[in-house]
Design a protein around this motif. Structure first.
Motif, PDB file in Angstrom:
ATOM      1  N   LEU A 154       0.829  -1.199   0.000  1.00 60.70           N
ATOM      2  CA  LEU A 154       0.000   0.000   0.000  1.00 60.70           C
ATOM      3  C   LEU A 154       0.873   1.262   0.000  1.00 60.70           C
ATOM      4  N   ILE A 155       1.920   1.252   0.821  1.00 59.35           N
ATOM      5  CA  ILE A 155       2.815   2.417   0.893  1.00 59.35           C
ATOM      6  C   ILE A 155       3.518   2.640  -0.439  1.00 59.35           C
ATOM      7  N   PRO A 196      -2.244  11.796   0.047  1.00 56.56           N
ATOM      8  CA  PRO A 196      -2.744  10.552  -0.551  1.00 56.56           C
ATOM      9  C   PRO A 196      -4.271  10.505  -0.510  1.00 56.56           C
ATOM     10  N   ASP A 244      -5.967   7.566  -0.526  1.00 51.76           N
ATOM     11  CA  ASP A 244      -6.353   6.443   0.311  1.00 51.76           C
ATOM     12  C   ASP A 244      -6.385   6.909   1.770  1.00 51.76           C
ATOM     13  N   LEU A 288      -3.424   5.748   3.960  1.00 51.57           N
ATOM     14  CA  LEU A 288      -2.180   6.463   3.654  1.00 51.57           C
ATOM     15  C   LEU A 288      -2.241   7.904   4.130  1.00 51.57           C
ATOM     16  N   LEU A 307      -1.293   7.811   7.652  1.00 51.42           N
ATOM     17  CA  LEU A 307       0.138   7.567   7.848  1.00 51.42           C
ATOM     18  C   LEU A 307       0.994   8.750   7.411  1.00 51.42           C
ATOM     19  N   GLU A 332       7.859  13.407   2.004  1.00 52.08           N
ATOM     20  CA  GLU A 332       7.023  12.200   1.984  1.00 52.08           C
ATOM     21  C   GLU A 332       7.755  10.979   1.457  1.00 52.08           C
ATOM     22  N   ARG A 347       8.089   7.548   3.457  1.00 51.35           N
ATOM     23  CA  ARG A 347       7.648   6.260   2.901  1.00 51.35           C
ATOM     24  C   ARG A 347       8.764   5.228   2.984  1.00 51.35           C
ATOM     25  N   LYS A 354       9.156   4.008   6.583  1.00 53.21           N
ATOM     26  CA  LYS A 354       8.071   3.104   6.999  1.00 53.21           C
ATOM     27  C   LYS A 354       8.203   1.751   6.301  1.00 53.21           C
ATOM     28  N   ARG A 355       8.587   1.774   5.035  1.00 50.17           N
ATOM     29  CA  ARG A 355       8.792   0.532   4.297  1.00 50.17           C
ATOM     30  C   ARG A 355       9.912  -0.293   4.939  1.00 50.17           C
ATOM     31  N   ASP A 383       2.246   1.715  12.798  1.00 51.42           N
ATOM     32  CA  ASP A 383       1.697   1.998  11.467  1.00 51.42           C
ATOM     33  C   ASP A 383       0.623   0.987  11.087  1.00 51.42           C
ATOM     34  N   ALA A 437      -3.266   2.019  10.255  1.00 49.29           N
ATOM     35  CA  ALA A 437      -3.908   1.678   8.978  1.00 49.29           C
ATOM     36  C   ALA A 437      -5.163   0.837   9.204  1.00 49.29           C
TER      37      ALA A 437
END
Length: 201
Positions: free
Chosen positions: A37-38, A63, A65, A68, A71, A100, A104, A107-108, A149, A153
Motif C-alpha cells: 500500500l505504501i 494521498p 487512500d 495512507l 500515515l 514524503e 515512505r 516506513k517501508r 503503522d 492503517a
C-alpha cells in the motif's frame, strides 16, 4: 514466553516473543499488505540516478487512500486545527514535496525488518509456545514503529476514532465481518504495549 514481548536476556537488551505459525502468518501478511500500500514513492518510481534523486521532489498532494492519509498527514492545519486555509495548504504541499518519499522509505524499511525477522523463523524448531523471535534494541525500535503503522492503517479501515468505545471492539458478535480485523487490531495493540514495556529503562 506468553505470546507478548518480554525483555531478552543479555547486556544488550532487546526483546523476545514466541509466535505460533498462525500468528507469524497473520503478522507477515499484514506487513506485506502495508508495504504494498505504501509503495515505492514517486521519487523512487521516476528516478534512477542517485544525484538526480537528491534534487528530485515527491508528491505535493495528500494521498487519496484514507489509510495512507493517516500515515502521511498534512504537516500544517488551519488556524483552529480544522479545515486548512490557502496558506496552510501551500505549506503542507511544500513540506510533503520534500519529506514524503523519505517517510515512505522509512516506513517501508521498518515493515521489511518485521518481514525479514518473521521469515527467519521459518524452519525454526517450535517450542510449546511457538518459535521464539529475539530482537536487538534497534530491531525492537523498527518493530515498534511498524506495529504502530499497522494499527493506524487498520484503525482507519475499521473507522476507529480516539474516542471509540473499546467495549464495542471487544464484544463484536462472531458473525460480524469486521471481527477478524478487530481481533488483529487488538492483538497488535497488545504486542505494541508489551514491546514498549521491554524498552523502558
Amino acid at each position: 514466553m506468553t505470546g507478548y514481548f518480554e525483555r531478552a536476556g543479555g547486556a544488550e537488551g532487546g526483546a523476545a516473543v514466541a509466535l505460533d505459525e498462525i500468528e507469524i502468518s497473520i503478522l507477515r501478511s499484514l506487513a506485506v499488505q502495508l508495504v504494498e500500500l505504501i509503495g515505492p514513492g514517486a521519487r523512487a518510481e521516476s528516478v534512477g540516478d542517485e544525484l538526480d534523486a537528491l534534487f528530485s521532489e515527491g508528491p505535493s498532494e495528500a494521498p487519496t487512500d484514507p489509510a495512507l492519509a493517516r500515515l502521511f498527514p498534512d504537516a500544517y492545519h488551519g488556524p483552529d486545527d480544522g479545515d486548512q486555509d490557502e496558506r496552510s495548504r501551500e505549506h503542507s504541499a511544500e513540506f510533503r514535496r520534500f519529506t514524503e518519499d523519505d517517510l515512505r522509505a522509512g516506513k517501508r524499511e521498518n515493515l521489511l525488518t518485521v518481514i525479514r525477522a518473521l521469515d527467519g523463523l521459518s524452519g525454526q524448531e517450535n517450542g510449546p509456545g511457538g518459535a521464539v523471535l529475539t530482537l536487538t534494541p534497534e530491531e525492537s525500535q523498527a518493530w515498534l514503529r511498524a506495529l504502530n503503522d499497522l494499527r493506524l492503517a487498520i484503525g482507519v479501515r475499521l473507522d476507529i476514532s480516539k474516542d471509540d468505545d473499546s467495549d464495542r471492539l471487544f464484544h463484536l458478535p462472531d458473525d460480524d465481518p469486521d471481527k477478524p480485523l478487530v481481533m488483529a487490531y487488538l492483538w497488535l495493540g497488545g504486542l505494541q504495549e508489551s514491546l514498549i514495556a521491554t524498552l523502558l529503562p
